[in-house]
Design an enzyme around this catalytic site. Structure first.
Site, PDB file in Angstrom:
ATOM      1  N   ASN A 228     -16.682 -60.517  37.280  1.00 48.89           N
ATOM      2  CA  ASN A 228     -17.980 -60.185  36.677  1.00 48.89           C
ATOM      3  C   ASN A 228     -18.901 -59.564  37.728  1.00 48.89           C
ATOM      4  OD1 ASN A 228     -19.895 -60.443  34.448  1.00 48.89           O
ATOM      5  ND2 ASN A 228     -20.897 -62.058  35.637  1.00 48.89           N
ATOM      6  N   ASP A 300     -29.305 -57.388  29.158  1.00 50.81           N
ATOM      7  CA  ASP A 300     -30.738 -57.359  28.860  1.00 50.81           C
ATOM      8  C   ASP A 300     -31.258 -55.977  29.246  1.00 50.81           C
ATOM      9  OD1 ASP A 300     -30.927 -57.717  31.686  1.00 50.81           O
ATOM     10  OD2 ASP A 300     -31.556 -59.800  31.500  1.00 50.81           O
TER      11      ASP A 300
END
Ligand code: G3I
Length: 381
Positions: A228, A300
């Site tokens: 990630n 986001d």
């Protein structure tokens, strides 16, 4: 009662006489009621009221129709704010602990002491509500335990510590955590493996990455194991470096199943900031070509809050959410989209980027924003 109100109720009553739920039709002009609103008998007052039909289909229902997971990170409001919990389980079918599974939280006291209460509660909540869990994370240079970062280690003793932690944490939740961020942000912004700032890279060297993935696979053979990182969405040295790393590890048989694109985006004054749909599809397919699943793990999209974002910036933000979801749906390997929080009231963004915020799908009062509608529409709702 005003004349207009009497006319409206009269017309509504006449229609309801023909049908329990009827279109208001001609009442629209006089009352300001739009055609899509309806008259319904109010059972408590024996009269006709005007109601707006609400589409209550949740994001999770829509995502499931495409065999996708839509999720959110659960931070400090989880378990303390009932509206947070209600929104989380209503809208999302996967959840990530924002902080509670990081080393400093779950294993922060000493080698022998683990703090499982908060992660246990989140996993139980997910199971009770038919949600999957993305574990986050097992090896990162930030939010590490101080007994690790301040310890005196050799490569061999620190490797033992890492393996023991992963065996314990992943083993505890075996079969209950569907996806794990095993290694997080191993590459710096110039595309180099973090060494000076990471105790793992500094003491063990690059092999800690392989060690972590092998330990995770051994502890839960069925969990999807992810690398990630942020800023992989854009072409450049960091993306290329991550691609080369994963290509090398896959060729060596290291058990890596998924690439996590964090996707923390910022809308700029000219409306730029989110890659185009085609650019995202291309990068997702680039990594999928290595045999990896794709997840958007920390989505986001922040906008200016001081001074306030312009209408064009807000539109770019809304389009950005739509673009990301559409790109994921266009790539079969992309199975998961997780937003980094639920409400603008509790987001990491304002603390890290002063003057920016409002990056999520729900406002501070948990009202659905235009960003929510964009995601919903992109999911087919
Ligand atoms: O728990 C303490 C609390 O006891 C104390 O009173 C308070 C005072 O500041 O701090 C609390 O810790 C904070 C913690 O979040 C929990 O709220 C830390 O200061 C703060 O630094 C920490 O920030 C987290 C950040 O990672 C740390 O790097 C954010 O919540 C979290 O959203 C953020 O998440 C990361 C992902 O894990 C990896 N990718 C980037 C992403 C955003 O930075």
């Amino acid at each position: 009662m005003s004349v207009m109100r009497i006319i409206r109720l009269h017309m509504c009553a006449a229609l309801v006489a023909a049908s329990a739920v009827a279109a208001c039709g001609g009442a629209s002009d006089a009352t300001g009621v739009s055609p899509e609103k309806t008259c319904q008998q109010d059972p408590t007052q024996a009269k006709c009221v005007v109601v707006t039909p609400v589409d209550t289909t949740s994001l999770r229902t829509l995502a499931a129709r495409s065999n996708r997971f839509i999720g959110a990170a659960a931070g400090s409001l989880f378990g303390t704010n009932p509206t947070f919990d209600a929104t989380l389980k209503r809208e999302f079918n996967i959840v990530t602990p924002e902080n509670s599974m990081k080393w400093s939280s779950i294993h922060g006291v000493s080698r022998a002491v683990y703090s499982f209460d908060a992660p246990d509660a989140l996993v139980a909540f997910a199971e009770a509500n038919g949600m999957k869990v993305r574990g986050h994370n097992l090896a990162w240079h930030n939010q590490n335990a101080s007994w690790v970062t301040n310890g005196t280690w050799t490569a061999a003793t620190l490797t033992d510590v890492l393996q023991e932690h992963i065996a314990t944490v992943v083993g505890r939740y075996k079969g209950r955590i569907a996806q794990w961020d095993v290694v997080n942000e191993a590459i710096d912004d110039s595309g180099k493996l973090r060494v000076a700032e990471s105790v793992w890279g500094r003491v063990i060297g690059p092999s800690y990455i392989e060690t972590a993935f092998r330990a995770a696979r051994a502890a839960d053979p069925d969990a999807i194991l992810a690398y990630n990182d942020y800023s992989l969405e854009f072409p450049g040295v960091k993306q290329d470096s991550a691609f080369a790393l994963l290509q090398r590890l896959k060729a060596a048989g290291v058990p890596i199943d998924q690439i996590g694109f964090q996707a923390h985006f910022q809308i700029n004054a000219d409306g730029s900031g989110v890659p185009s749909k085609q650019a995202l599809i291309d990068v997702f397919n680039r990594f999928a070509g290595l045999g990896l699943k794709v997840a958007i793990t920390e989505l986001d999209i922040r906008v200016r809050t001081s001074p306030a974002a312009s209408a064009a910036e807000l539109a770019a933000q809304t389009n950005g959410y739509s673009t990301v979801v559409q790109a994921c749906l266009a790539v079969p390997a992309c199975t998961t989209i997780v937003t980094w929080g639920v409400t603008d009231a509790a987001s990491w963004v304002p603390g890290t980027f002063p003057g920016y915020g409002d990056a999520l799908l729900f406002d501070s009062a948990f009202n659905k924003k235009a960003t929510y509608t964009a995601v919903k529409t992109a999911l087919g709702g």
